[in-house]
Design an enzyme around this catalytic site. Structure first.
Site, short mmCIF file in Angstrom:
data_model
loop_
_atom_site.label_atom_id
_atom_site.label_comp_id
_atom_site.label_asym_id
_atom_site.label_seq_id
_atom_site.Cartn_x
_atom_site.Cartn_y
_atom_site.Cartn_z
N TYR A 33 25.82 -22.69 -7.06
CA TYR A 33 25.56 -23.63 -8.15
C TYR A 33 26.83 -23.96 -8.91
O TYR A 33 27.87 -23.34 -8.71
CB TYR A 33 24.49 -23.06 -9.10
CG TYR A 33 25.00 -21.98 -10.04
CD1 TYR A 33 25.30 -20.70 -9.57
CD2 TYR A 33 25.20 -22.24 -11.40
CE1 TYR A 33 25.76 -19.71 -10.44
CE2 TYR A 33 25.66 -21.25 -12.27
CZ TYR A 33 25.94 -19.99 -11.79
OH TYR A 33 26.41 -19.02 -12.63
N ARG A 52 35.26 -26.51 -6.50
CA ARG A 52 34.77 -25.13 -6.50
C ARG A 52 33.43 -25.04 -5.78
O ARG A 52 33.17 -24.09 -5.03
CB ARG A 52 34.65 -24.59 -7.93
CG ARG A 52 34.27 -23.12 -7.96
CD ARG A 52 34.35 -22.52 -9.35
NE ARG A 52 33.39 -23.13 -10.26
CZ ARG A 52 33.31 -22.87 -11.56
NH1 ARG A 52 34.15 -22.00 -12.11
NH2 ARG A 52 32.42 -23.47 -12.31
N ARG A 100 10.76 -16.23 6.53
CA ARG A 100 11.61 -15.19 5.96
C ARG A 100 12.28 -14.34 7.03
O ARG A 100 11.61 -13.65 7.80
CB ARG A 100 10.80 -14.28 5.01
CG ARG A 100 11.69 -13.28 4.29
CD ARG A 100 10.94 -12.37 3.34
NE ARG A 100 11.88 -11.48 2.66
CZ ARG A 100 12.35 -10.33 3.19
NH1 ARG A 100 11.95 -9.95 4.38
NH2 ARG A 100 13.20 -9.59 2.52
N HIS A 102 16.44 -12.52 7.34
CA HIS A 102 17.74 -12.49 6.65
C HIS A 102 18.77 -13.40 7.31
O HIS A 102 19.53 -14.08 6.63
CB HIS A 102 18.27 -11.05 6.59
CG HIS A 102 17.51 -10.17 5.65
ND1 HIS A 102 16.18 -9.86 5.83
CD2 HIS A 102 17.87 -9.53 4.52
CE1 HIS A 102 15.76 -9.07 4.86
NE2 HIS A 102 16.78 -8.85 4.05
N LYS A 147 30.34 -18.83 -6.56
CA LYS A 147 29.40 -19.10 -7.67
C LYS A 147 27.99 -19.10 -7.11
O LYS A 147 27.37 -20.15 -6.90
CB LYS A 147 29.77 -20.41 -8.39
CG LYS A 147 29.23 -20.45 -9.82
CD LYS A 147 29.96 -21.46 -10.65
CE LYS A 147 29.31 -21.70 -12.00
NZ LYS A 147 29.19 -20.56 -12.89
N GLU A 179 35.91 -9.63 -15.74
CA GLU A 179 35.53 -10.78 -16.55
C GLU A 179 34.34 -10.35 -17.40
O GLU A 179 34.18 -9.16 -17.66
CB GLU A 179 35.21 -11.98 -15.64
CG GLU A 179 34.16 -11.69 -14.59
CD GLU A 179 33.85 -12.88 -13.68
OE1 GLU A 179 34.18 -14.01 -14.01
OE2 GLU A 179 33.22 -12.64 -12.63
N LEU A 203 35.12 -14.91 -11.11
CA LEU A 203 34.87 -16.31 -10.81
C LEU A 203 36.10 -17.11 -11.26
O LEU A 203 36.58 -16.91 -12.38
CB LEU A 203 33.63 -16.81 -11.57
CG LEU A 203 33.29 -18.25 -11.18
CD1 LEU A 203 32.48 -18.25 -9.89
CD2 LEU A 203 32.56 -18.97 -12.27
N1 PDD Z 1 29.11 -19.44 -16.06
N2 PDD Z 1 32.62 -15.96 -14.88
C1 PDD Z 1 31.30 -16.00 -14.63
C2 PDD Z 1 30.65 -14.81 -14.00
C3 PDD Z 1 30.55 -17.16 -14.94
O1 PDD Z 1 29.24 -17.21 -14.68
C4 PDD Z 1 31.21 -18.26 -15.57
C5 PDD Z 1 30.48 -19.52 -15.92
C6 PDD Z 1 32.59 -18.17 -15.82
C7 PDD Z 1 33.37 -19.31 -16.43
O2 PDD Z 1 33.54 -20.38 -15.54
P1 PDD Z 1 33.69 -21.90 -16.04
O3 PDD Z 1 34.83 -21.91 -17.00
O4 PDD Z 1 33.97 -22.66 -14.81
O5 PDD Z 1 32.39 -22.26 -16.71
C8 PDD Z 1 33.26 -17.01 -15.45
C9 PDD Z 1 28.32 -20.63 -16.24
C10 PDD Z 1 28.65 -21.41 -17.46
C11 PDD Z 1 26.84 -20.25 -16.12
O6 PDD Z 1 26.53 -19.53 -15.21
O7 PDD Z 1 26.01 -20.72 -16.92
#
Ligand code: PDD
Length: 286
Positions: A33, A52, A100, A102, A147, A179, A203
């Site tokens: 996503y 990304r 279903r 994997h 992501k 993070e 991320l």
């Molecule tokens: N999340 N790290 C993680 C684990 C994240 O889920 C996000 C963003 C970031 C920051 O990435 P960016 O600057 O590209 O938004 C870092 C989004 C906002 C979410 O899942 O809602």
């Protein structure tokens, strides 16, 4: 009235959008996503978000379901159909519906879903006060650069922050900063901006890149390197960054004040630079 969303080639009201229960996104969390901030109806850093997304799709071995031009047009359509000026566009692609098993299905069609909602950036008071955070062990998987919609680890971690009345949880893996549950983390020590480099452990945030660009442009020294836990705990300033938080100061970590316990001077400088940059980019796009 419910807002208009896009699902597999059609626009429809959100409350009518349906996905079959055998969708691999539902069964396995098998999808990726993006969250794209929109200011004054203009998507911010769209090419970077789409790049990304392409990398996430490649990492999970899913072919791009839409051509680049189509995706950009689709996001434009969703923004136009939503009422607000500042929005947060959510785009999700899963491996689609299949019996279903994997291993990947041979001929499933990816499910593509796009919606928009209000972009709720931190209120003025929170920009001025900063937010409390806790810390925790980063027990997520080793592909945090993807992501993925498989966010159970992130959800469990965020809930422990919520239970503690904190805004976020700052994570350490093997004694080093990674993070937070849904944001990147920056550390200021003696005027220098520190953050972990982009590896499989974090991320690669789009806001992270913007902050680094603005720090370089405003003459803030930058060190991208492994940041030991002790350096985080004794930092002068700590910040969170994400598409919805923008840049936000952490006021306390596990109940102890960060620096003076108020957003510091480097934060104020960078926050202002971020707001100015946003306005400049939006003017150029107009
Ligand atoms: N999340 N790290 C993680 C684990 C994240 O889920 C996000 C963003 C970031 C920051 O990435 P960016 O600057 O590209 O938004 C870092 C989004 C906002 C979410 O899942 O809602």
């Amino acid at each position: 009235m419910s807002e208009t969303v896009y699902l597999n080639g059609e626009f429809m009201p959100l409350d009518q959008a349906r996905v079959p229960v055998l969708d691999r996104g539902f069964i396995f969390g098998d999808g990726v996503y993006e969250v794209i901030p929109v200011y004054s109806r203009r998507p911010f850093r769209l090419p970077q978000h789409l790049q990304r997304l392409a990398r996430s799709l490649e990492a999970i071995r899913l072919a791009k379901p839409l051509a680049d031009g189509e995706r950009t047009r689709l996001i434009g359509d969703i923004i136009a159909r939503y009422a607000g000026e500042d929005q947060s566009v959510y785009l999700q692609v899963t491996r689609g519906v299949a019996k279903r098993d994997h291993a990947f299905p041979k001929d499933a069609k990816p499910t593509v879903f796009v919606m928009s909602g209000p972009l709720v950036t931190p209120a003025r008071e929170l920009v001025e006060s900063g937010v409390p955070c806790i810390t925790g062990t980063d027990y997520r998987w080793l592909k945090c650069d993807v992501k993925s919609v498989s966010l159970l680890g992130n959800c469990l971690l965020r809930q422990s922050a919520a239970d503690a009345g904190a805004a976020e949880i700052v994570l350490f893996r093997n004694g080093h900063l990674t993070e937070a549950s849904a944001s990147n983390v920056f550390v200021i020590r003696n005027g220098t901006l520190l953050s972990p480099p982009k590896t499989h452990l974090i991320l690669p945030g789009i806001t992270y890149d913007v902050v680094l660009e603005l720090a370089a442009a405003t003459g803030i020294p930058i060190e991208l390197r492994a940041v030991p836990e002790a350096e985080v705990r004794s930092a002068d300033e700590l910040w969170l960054t994400s598409s919805t938080r923008e840049v936000q100061a952490i006021a306390s970590l596990d109940g102890k004040p960060v620096g003076t316990g108020k957003p510091g001077p480097v934060f104020r400088k960078l926050y202002q630079a971020f707001q100015d940059f946003k306005r400049k980019v939006m003017r150029q796009a107009a």
